[in-house]
Design a protein around this motif. Structure first.
Motif, PDB file in Angstrom:
ATOM      1  N   ARG A 126       7.634 -82.554  24.529  1.00  0.00           N
ATOM      2  CA  ARG A 126       8.182 -83.863  24.125  1.00  0.00           C
ATOM      3  C   ARG A 126       8.830 -83.804  22.751  1.00  0.00           C
ATOM      4  NH1 ARG A 126       3.770 -86.105  26.048  1.00  0.00           N
ATOM      5  NH2 ARG A 126       2.747 -86.378  24.026  1.00  0.00           N
ATOM      6  N   HIS A 127       8.263 -82.972  21.876  1.00  0.00           N
ATOM      7  CA  HIS A 127       8.774 -82.925  20.501  1.00  0.00           C
ATOM      8  C   HIS A 127       9.715 -81.744  20.268  1.00  0.00           C
ATOM      9  CE1 HIS A 127       5.144 -85.509  20.069  1.00  0.00           C
ATOM     10  NE2 HIS A 127       5.983 -86.186  19.306  1.00  0.00           N
ATOM     11  N   GLY A 128      10.078 -81.080  21.340  1.00  0.00           N
ATOM     12  CA  GLY A 128      11.060 -79.983  21.230  1.00  0.00           C
ATOM     13  C   GLY A 128      10.530 -78.780  20.460  1.00  0.00           C
ATOM     14  N   ILE A 129       9.221 -78.556  20.553  1.00  0.00           N
ATOM     15  CA  ILE A 129       8.623 -77.411  19.830  1.00  0.00           C
ATOM     16  C   ILE A 129       8.424 -76.248  20.798  1.00  0.00           C
ATOM     17  CG2 ILE A 129       6.448 -76.659  18.729  1.00  0.00           C
ATOM     18  CD1 ILE A 129       6.527 -79.616  17.535  1.00  0.00           C
ATOM     19  N   ALA A 130       8.933 -75.085  20.415  1.00  0.00           N
ATOM     20  CA  ALA A 130       8.788 -73.909  21.284  1.00  0.00           C
ATOM     21  C   ALA A 130       7.324 -73.494  21.302  1.00  0.00           C
ATOM     22  CB  ALA A 130       9.650 -72.770  20.763  1.00  0.00           C
ATOM     23  N   ALA A 131       6.670 -73.645  22.440  1.00  0.00           N
ATOM     24  CA  ALA A 131       5.251 -73.277  22.528  1.00  0.00           C
ATOM     25  C   ALA A 131       4.943 -72.771  23.924  1.00  0.00           C
ATOM     26  CB  ALA A 131       4.377 -74.488  22.205  1.00  0.00           C
ATOM     27  N   THR A 132       4.056 -71.796  23.979  1.00  0.00           N
ATOM     28  CA  THR A 132       3.570 -71.285  25.261  1.00  0.00           C
ATOM     29  C   THR A 132       2.063 -71.500  25.269  1.00  0.00           C
ATOM     30  OG1 THR A 132       5.301 -69.645  25.356  1.00  0.00           O
ATOM     31  CG2 THR A 132       3.371 -69.212  26.688  1.00  0.00           C
ATOM     32  N   VAL A 133       1.590 -72.217  26.271  1.00  0.00           N
ATOM     33  CA  VAL A 133       0.172 -72.571  26.326  1.00  0.00           C
ATOM     34  C   VAL A 133      -0.451 -71.866  27.527  1.00  0.00           C
ATOM     35  CG1 VAL A 133      -1.447 -74.490  26.664  1.00  0.00           C
ATOM     36  CG2 VAL A 133       0.580 -74.800  25.221  1.00  0.00           C
ATOM     37  N   ALA A 134      -1.648 -71.305  27.303  1.00  0.00           N
ATOM     38  CA  ALA A 134      -2.365 -70.664  28.421  1.00  0.00           C
ATOM     39  C   ALA A 134      -3.743 -71.295  28.549  1.00  0.00           C
ATOM     40  CB  ALA A 134      -2.505 -69.170  28.170  1.00  0.00           C
ATOM     41  N   CYS A 135      -4.272 -71.255  29.763  1.00  0.00           N
ATOM     42  CA  CYS A 135      -5.613 -71.794  30.008  1.00  0.00           C
ATOM     43  C   CYS A 135      -6.223 -71.011  31.180  1.00  0.00           C
ATOM     44  CB  CYS A 135      -5.495 -73.281  30.349  1.00  0.00           C
ATOM     45  SG  CYS A 135      -7.090 -74.064  30.628  1.00  0.00           S
ATOM     46  N   VAL A 136      -7.405 -70.453  30.967  1.00  0.00           N
ATOM     47  CA  VAL A 136      -8.149 -69.818  32.064  1.00  0.00           C
ATOM     48  C   VAL A 136      -9.582 -70.305  31.967  1.00  0.00           C
ATOM     49  CG1 VAL A 136      -8.862 -67.665  33.163  1.00  0.00           C
ATOM     50  CG2 VAL A 136      -6.731 -67.725  31.851  1.00  0.00           C
ATOM     51  N   GLY A 137     -10.028 -71.041  32.973  1.00  0.00           N
ATOM     52  CA  GLY A 137     -11.382 -71.598  32.904  1.00  0.00           C
ATOM     53  C   GLY A 137     -11.523 -72.436  31.645  1.00  0.00           C
ATOM     54  N   SER A 138     -12.523 -72.143  30.830  1.00  0.00           N
ATOM     55  CA  SER A 138     -12.752 -72.933  29.621  1.00  0.00           C
ATOM     56  C   SER A 138     -12.126 -72.311  28.381  1.00  0.00           C
ATOM     57  CB  SER A 138     -14.257 -73.109  29.414  1.00  0.00           C
ATOM     58  OG  SER A 138     -14.894 -71.841  29.393  1.00  0.00           O
ATOM     59  N   LEU A 139     -11.179 -71.386  28.567  1.00  0.00           N
ATOM     60  CA  LEU A 139     -10.466 -70.774  27.440  1.00  0.00           C
ATOM     61  C   LEU A 139      -9.043 -71.307  27.388  1.00  0.00           C
ATOM     62  CD1 LEU A 139     -11.553 -67.103  28.207  1.00  0.00           C
ATOM     63  CD2 LEU A 139     -12.264 -68.400  26.188  1.00  0.00           C
ATOM     64  N   CYS A 140      -8.563 -71.620  26.178  1.00  0.00           N
ATOM     65  CA  CYS A 140      -7.171 -72.069  26.028  1.00  0.00           C
ATOM     66  C   CYS A 140      -6.521 -71.320  24.866  1.00  0.00           C
ATOM     67  CB  CYS A 140      -7.085 -73.531  25.602  1.00  0.00           C
ATOM     68  SG  CYS A 140      -7.698 -74.701  26.732  1.00  0.00           S
ATOM     69  N   GLY A 141      -5.206 -71.409  24.801  1.00  0.00           N
ATOM     70  CA  GLY A 141      -4.518 -70.831  23.654  1.00  0.00           C
ATOM     71  C   GLY A 141      -3.103 -71.354  23.559  1.00  0.00           C
ATOM     72  N   ILE A 142      -2.582 -71.364  22.338  1.00  0.00           N
ATOM     73  CA  ILE A 142      -1.187 -71.787  22.147  1.00  0.00           C
ATOM     74  C   ILE A 142      -0.467 -70.756  21.276  1.00  0.00           C
ATOM     75  CG2 ILE A 142      -1.813 -73.285  20.160  1.00  0.00           C
ATOM     76  CD1 ILE A 142       0.514 -75.178  21.145  1.00  0.00           C
ATOM     77  N   PHE A 143       0.713 -70.371  21.705  1.00  0.00           N
ATOM     78  CA  PHE A 143       1.581 -69.494  20.910  1.00  0.00           C
ATOM     79  C   PHE A 143       2.827 -70.297  20.567  1.00  0.00           C
ATOM     80  CE2 PHE A 143      -0.640 -66.453  23.668  1.00  0.00           C
ATOM     81  CZ  PHE A 143      -1.069 -65.510  22.739  1.00  0.00           C
ATOM     82  N   PHE A 144       3.318 -70.156  19.341  1.00  0.00           N
ATOM     83  CA  PHE A 144       4.546 -70.839  18.975  1.00  0.00           C
ATOM     84  C   PHE A 144       5.742 -69.921  19.237  1.00  0.00           C
ATOM     85  CE2 PHE A 144       1.249 -73.225  16.827  1.00  0.00           C
ATOM     86  CZ  PHE A 144       1.567 -74.503  17.272  1.00  0.00           C
ATOM     87  N   ALA A 195      -6.852 -68.371  13.097  1.00  0.00           N
ATOM     88  CA  ALA A 195      -5.934 -67.249  13.265  1.00  0.00           C
ATOM     89  C   ALA A 195      -5.207 -67.402  14.588  1.00  0.00           C
ATOM     90  CB  ALA A 195      -6.690 -65.923  13.262  1.00  0.00           C
ATOM     91  N   GLN A 196      -3.926 -67.071  14.574  1.00  0.00           N
ATOM     92  CA  GLN A 196      -3.107 -67.184  15.795  1.00  0.00           C
ATOM     93  C   GLN A 196      -3.683 -66.380  16.958  1.00  0.00           C
ATOM     94  OE1 GLN A 196       0.519 -68.384  17.078  1.00  0.00           O
ATOM     95  NE2 GLN A 196      -1.201 -68.076  18.449  1.00  0.00           N
ATOM     96  N   PHE A 197      -4.202 -65.171  16.623  1.00  0.00           N
ATOM     97  CA  PHE A 197      -4.534 -64.258  17.709  1.00  0.00           C
ATOM     98  C   PHE A 197      -5.995 -64.386  18.141  1.00  0.00           C
ATOM     99  CE2 PHE A 197      -0.835 -62.526  15.466  1.00  0.00           C
ATOM    100  CZ  PHE A 197       0.091 -62.705  16.494  1.00  0.00           C
ATOM    101  N   GLU A 198      -6.407 -65.621  18.364  1.00  0.00           N
ATOM    102  CA  GLU A 198      -7.745 -65.935  18.859  1.00  0.00           C
ATOM    103  C   GLU A 198      -7.593 -67.003  19.938  1.00  0.00           C
ATOM    104  OE1 GLU A 198     -10.255 -64.231  17.816  1.00  0.00           O
ATOM    105  OE2 GLU A 198      -9.531 -63.402  15.909  1.00  0.00           O
ATOM    106  N   ALA A 199      -8.671 -67.228  20.693  1.00  0.00           N
ATOM    107  CA  ALA A 199      -8.614 -68.249  21.750  1.00  0.00           C
ATOM    108  C   ALA A 199      -9.302 -69.532  21.289  1.00  0.00           C
ATOM    109  CB  ALA A 199      -9.314 -67.709  22.995  1.00  0.00           C
ATOM    110  N   MET A 200      -9.088 -70.602  22.049  1.00  0.00           N
ATOM    111  CA  MET A 200      -9.837 -71.852  21.838  1.00  0.00           C
ATOM    112  C   MET A 200     -10.925 -71.915  22.908  1.00  0.00           C
ATOM    113  SD  MET A 200      -6.577 -74.359  21.293  1.00  0.00           S
ATOM    114  CE  MET A 200      -7.392 -75.898  20.943  1.00  0.00           C
ATOM    115  N   PHE A 201     -12.131 -72.272  22.497  1.00  0.00           N
ATOM    116  CA  PHE A 201     -13.261 -72.330  23.422  1.00  0.00           C
ATOM    117  C   PHE A 201     -13.639 -73.783  23.673  1.00  0.00           C
ATOM    118  CE2 PHE A 201     -13.536 -68.251  21.297  1.00  0.00           C
ATOM    119  CZ  PHE A 201     -13.878 -67.378  22.320  1.00  0.00           C
TER     120      PHE A 201
END
Ligand code: PLP
Length: 426
Positions: free
Chosen positions: A341-359, A395-401
């Protein structure tokens, strides 16, 4: 004392002010928050702030912080003494439970951390096969022991290069580094090191270069290559174990590994690791076989009590997995929509209860593509969320739990906060 004052004191006596590097907030250029207590989905710092916590102690707190059943189990265990240095019933209970819940495991050995589990699993694979070389993937993390602190070397015929001072080049030579999600890179390492590869070790879902899911067929392809070359497949399930399913990634992706390593969730927040395999492999470990491995505090009764309580809870409440995955999916799709919606380049991943966002606008499948993320944008994202009471990994190179304690209201608040951050940027 506030966090800044504590950090000053800490830096005088602890390297970088911390006992584990990523806690130092260096990649986001901030002072780490010193945490005084944690409960449910929240952590509280010494400065009087509360945060919705998506670090969850880097994974163990799948039920949320300070879960009453785990706390009570620990309190009961403490009443009987802290450490025996002799066998106790709790060790048998947790071993039976893990063997029952996880596919392909006849026996398990408890250790004290994920690093120790992987280190021992690698030695076991070498002992079992009589071969020295291990294939790992660039961007997968398996703890901080020498053979795994290795990065890509100069060519397929050579081994990897030390990724830390203090790792001998001669040791790094035995670790071959392939590209995640790239089966051809694995096949070529097997071909150029015929009869020498003991095992392929993989994070079935990569969660230490941001979150990078395995592409369809990747894990099965590894299984097939290992079978073809009579090498063992090691699933490092320190993060995915008991998180994706009670049977971990093996169950989630219907692939059976030869050796599986665990940590984090199996300790319920106490320092624990473990590795398991079929009997034929595990019986090579001391005192039965010639692969030596030991530990003064391994199977510690208080740690076993915490882990056992958490695993029993998961076994008896399997529905939790679908619930947490739905919560994580809501968070991930909300982040994705907000960025779009805000025109921000982002790639989002989700597997089970793990998530992550890369810009980045690139599809992220490997360390090379993960590194296209704008880490400056991530640092700004982290700081803005922290300010709003949302704590993600610094840190960018970690996941969200995501845990079972995260409520719909937590996710709504998090998404509102993310929306505000992105709207300020656009
Ligand atoms: N393996 C994986 C996949 C991990 O994510 C980690 C730690 O984050 C480890 C091994 C090492 O575990 P520990 O930090 O308990 O030594």
């Amino acid at each position: 004392m506030n966090s800044a004052q504590l950090f000053d004191r800490a830096q005088a006596v602890l390297p970088g002010g911390v006992n584990s590097p990523v806690r130092a907030f260096r990649s986001v250029g901030l002072v780490p928050r010193f945490i005084s207590r944690a409960d449910g989905s929240r952590i509280f710092d010494v400065d009087g702030n509360s945060y919705i916590d998506y670090v969850c102690s880097w994974g163990p707190m799948i039920l949320g912080h300070n879960h009453p059943e785990i706390r009570e189990a620990v309190e009961r265990a403490i009443g009987n003494g802290l450490s025996f240095g002799a066998p106790c019933e709790l060790e048998v209970d947790i071993a039976e439970l893990i063997v029952d819940m996880v596919p392909g495991i006849d026996k398990i050995r408890m250790v004290n951390s994920g690093t120790e589990a992987v280190m021992s699993a690698v030695r076991l694979a070498r002992g079992f096969t009589g071969r020295d070389k291990i294939i790992k993937f660039d961007g997968n993390y398996h703890g901080h022991f020498d053979s795994m602190l290795v990065k890509t070397g100069s060519g397929a015929l050579t081994g990897g290069m030390p990724d830390s001072l203090g790792v001998p080049a001669s040791l790094a030579d035995h670790t071959l580094v392939a590209c995640y999600n790239d089966l051809a890179s694995v096949a070529s390492l097997f071909d150029s090191n015929p009869g020498q590869v003991a095992a392929v070790i993989v994070e079935p879902v990569a969660a230490n270069m941001g979150l990078v899911p395995p592409e369809p067929g990747f894990l099965q392809g590894l299984r097939d290559l290992c079978d073809k070359h009579s090498a063992l497949l090691i699933f490092d399930e320190v993060i995915t174990g008991f998180r994706l399913a009670t049977g971990g990634a093996q169950e989630y992706y219907s692939i059976t590994a030869d050796i599986v390593t665990f940590g984090k969730i199996i300790g319920g927040g106490m320092p624990v690791g473990a590795y398991g395999a079929r009997a034929e492999i595990m019986e090579l470990i001391s005192p039965l076989g010639g692969v030596y491995q030991a530990g003064t505090l391994s199977g510690n009764p208080v740690a076993m009590a915490a882990g056992l309580a958490q695993l029993r809870y998961l076994r008896d409440n399997r529905k939790i997995y679908g619930d947490i995955a739905a919560t994580a999916e809501k968070l991930a799709s909300g982040m994705k929509d907000s960025a779009a919606r805000h025109g921000i380049a982002a790639t989002v991943a989700c597997v089970g209860s793990l998530c992550g966002i890369f810009f980045t606008s690139q599809k992220v499948t490997s360390l090379v593509t993960a590194k296209t993320s704008d880490t400056g944008a991530f640092a700004r994202f982290f700081a803005a969320l922290l300010d709003k009471g949302v704590y993600i990994a610094p840190a960018q190179f970690e996941a969200m739990f995501v845990s079972a304690a995260h409520t719909d209201a937590d996710i709504d608040y998090t998404l509102e906060s993310i929306n505000k951050v992105f709207s300020d940027w656009s």
